[in-house]
Design an enzyme around this catalytic site. Sequence first.
Site, PDB file in Angstrom:
ATOM      1  N   TYR A 442      85.391  56.809  97.816  1.00  0.00           N
ATOM      2  CA  TYR A 442      84.898  56.747  96.439  1.00  0.00           C
ATOM      3  C   TYR A 442      84.195  58.031  96.018  1.00  0.00           C
ATOM      4  CZ  TYR A 442      80.335  54.651  98.127  1.00  0.00           C
ATOM      5  OH  TYR A 442      79.140  54.365  98.730  1.00  0.00           O
ATOM      6  N   GLU A 443      84.074  58.182  94.690  1.00  0.00           N
ATOM      7  CA  GLU A 443      83.580  59.412  94.056  1.00  0.00           C
ATOM      8  C   GLU A 443      84.427  60.637  94.433  1.00  0.00           C
ATOM      9  OE1 GLU A 443      81.711  59.013  91.728  1.00  0.00           O
ATOM     10  OE2 GLU A 443      80.914  57.048  92.190  1.00  0.00           O
ATOM     11  N   GLY A 444      85.700  60.402  94.653  1.00  0.00           N
ATOM     12  CA  GLY A 444      86.625  61.485  94.992  1.00  0.00           C
ATOM     13  C   GLY A 444      86.872  61.547  96.477  1.00  0.00           C
TER      14      GLY A 444
END
Length: 601
Positions: A442-444
């Site tokens: 998550y978040e890239g």
Amino acid sequence: MSYTAPIKDMLFVMRELAGLANVQKLPGSEDATDETVVAVLEESARFCGEALAPLNWTGDLKPARWNAGEVTTTPGFKVAFRGFVAAGWQGVQHPAEYGGQGLPRIVAAACMEMLQSANLSFALCPLLTDGAIEALLTAGSDAQKRLYVPRLIDGTWTGTMNLTEPQAGSDLSQVRTKAVPQGDGSYRVFGQKIYITYGEHDLAENIVHLVLARTPDAPEGVKGISLFIVPKFVVDAKGARGKRNDVYCASIEHKLGIKASPTCVLVYGDDKAEVGPGAVGYLVGEENRGLEYMFIMMNAARYQVGMQGIAIAERAYQKAVAYARERVQSRAVEGSSGPVPIIRHPDVRRMLMSMRAQTEAARATAYVAAGYNDLAHAHPEDGVRRQAKAAYEYLVPIVKGWSTEMSIDVASTGVQVHGGMGFIEETGAAQHYRDARILTIYEGTTAIQANDLVGRKTARDGGATARYFSAQMLDTGGELVKSQDAQLVAIGSRLLAAAAAYERVIDYVVDHSKTDVRGVYAGSVPYLKLAGIVHGGWHLARAAQVATRQLAEGDGDAAFLRAKIGTARFFADHYLSGCEGQADAIVFGAPGVLALADEQF
């Protein structure tokens, strides 16, 4: 299940490696005295250890529950959240004029780590709220700042980030959520968002969603995305709660880890609310600049996710050490009268050292990045601010990408230290492994961080920022090999070789990023991991240098300082030593990565 914050190491890193003294001289940081910093860290450690750490296991057993659009959080979370916000922890790094404490990021980083070590699922709610505050402070109107930021800081409301949609994933150019302008300056929002952390919960009175959407005449792709505030309950100009908005939680995900954190599917504009069809939203900044604004929130979140990796690694390490001390099994390899605690066995010590060294290396890198962030925001000289900003932005994908990859390795090793008992849920080691697994996603994902490091952070400025760091690494290594101390000489020689390998990869990325783009990006994740190892090893080498000097001067805790030197030596011998081979894999490895046609897989 206990957690003890490593305050001594945190303070050492802040003072000796991350430039706390320089940060304390910045305008606005006058109150961040040594006494205040110590008091803040000690109180944060107390709260996290007593109020949050005991709920970590509870959250795994009794995760958030969904029923008819409402989410009930883990028992104990509501009380803990009220204690968290009442004590001012949400506002540690935010401006005093909005109710925050206004402390430097370098101090907030330590508090952030403690919070996430104690209870990762709980910490995700404050993490997203921090990002919402950052975005509004940067791009919101004065009225929006006055209305939303104080209530986000005091915990009356919480914040979320709404990017991902079922068809879009990480490709935000495919966002389809629509925002239709109304005659009163508001918008009506229609669409669906997925993977929304704490998109629905019972901890606060209201939830402020920051939502990416398109206006009817917006251009295609990322250039047509705007950012909107969509509260769960519509509020008036004074913050009084009004009608239920047309945004609902359709479901929450059933996850491998971080089970107490509700990951929501949110539906906007299903005409279920008192406001009529379409969720009432308010534009942040200018139309079609939403992705630019959201990147403020995303970068804040990416740094914090990197801190999550460090936090979960520290928690896994502490659990593994405690088990290794108490578990008695087998005689010592050199001979003993009976079975010994497994911490006496060489390979168990190797595993514990690998966990400790990687965690401390990542912590140092992240705290140094926080120090640059403080300089970038507050230093009076424009040139210093620009250089610090470039340094911080270069480090963010490394902190996010390497620290989270490292955390999976450390948490897995923690399971291994426990042996068969680590595979059994009741010991708790498996929870850290499961919780860590999301951090690289998550978040890239790590690949997204690595592509950012290659394209925006290395190739774009011709490698200038990367070489700014590698030059300092070579200077440190040169100082160490001239030392009269054999430990420092050994560490320095490893650092010199690793820094040279790092420079070779930087040159390769810069020289080939246009002529062989697929080849360069084939090695992007290995480049990110190499960067993490070299930066971490550099800071541990600096720590060993400081510790050696302090020992000679009789200054400080001798056992702690010797441990710093030993940890740096381990990292140098076991991690820096492999950097030349990693560089070869990056520079020469693309043909193997790209060897097969699609149909051959």
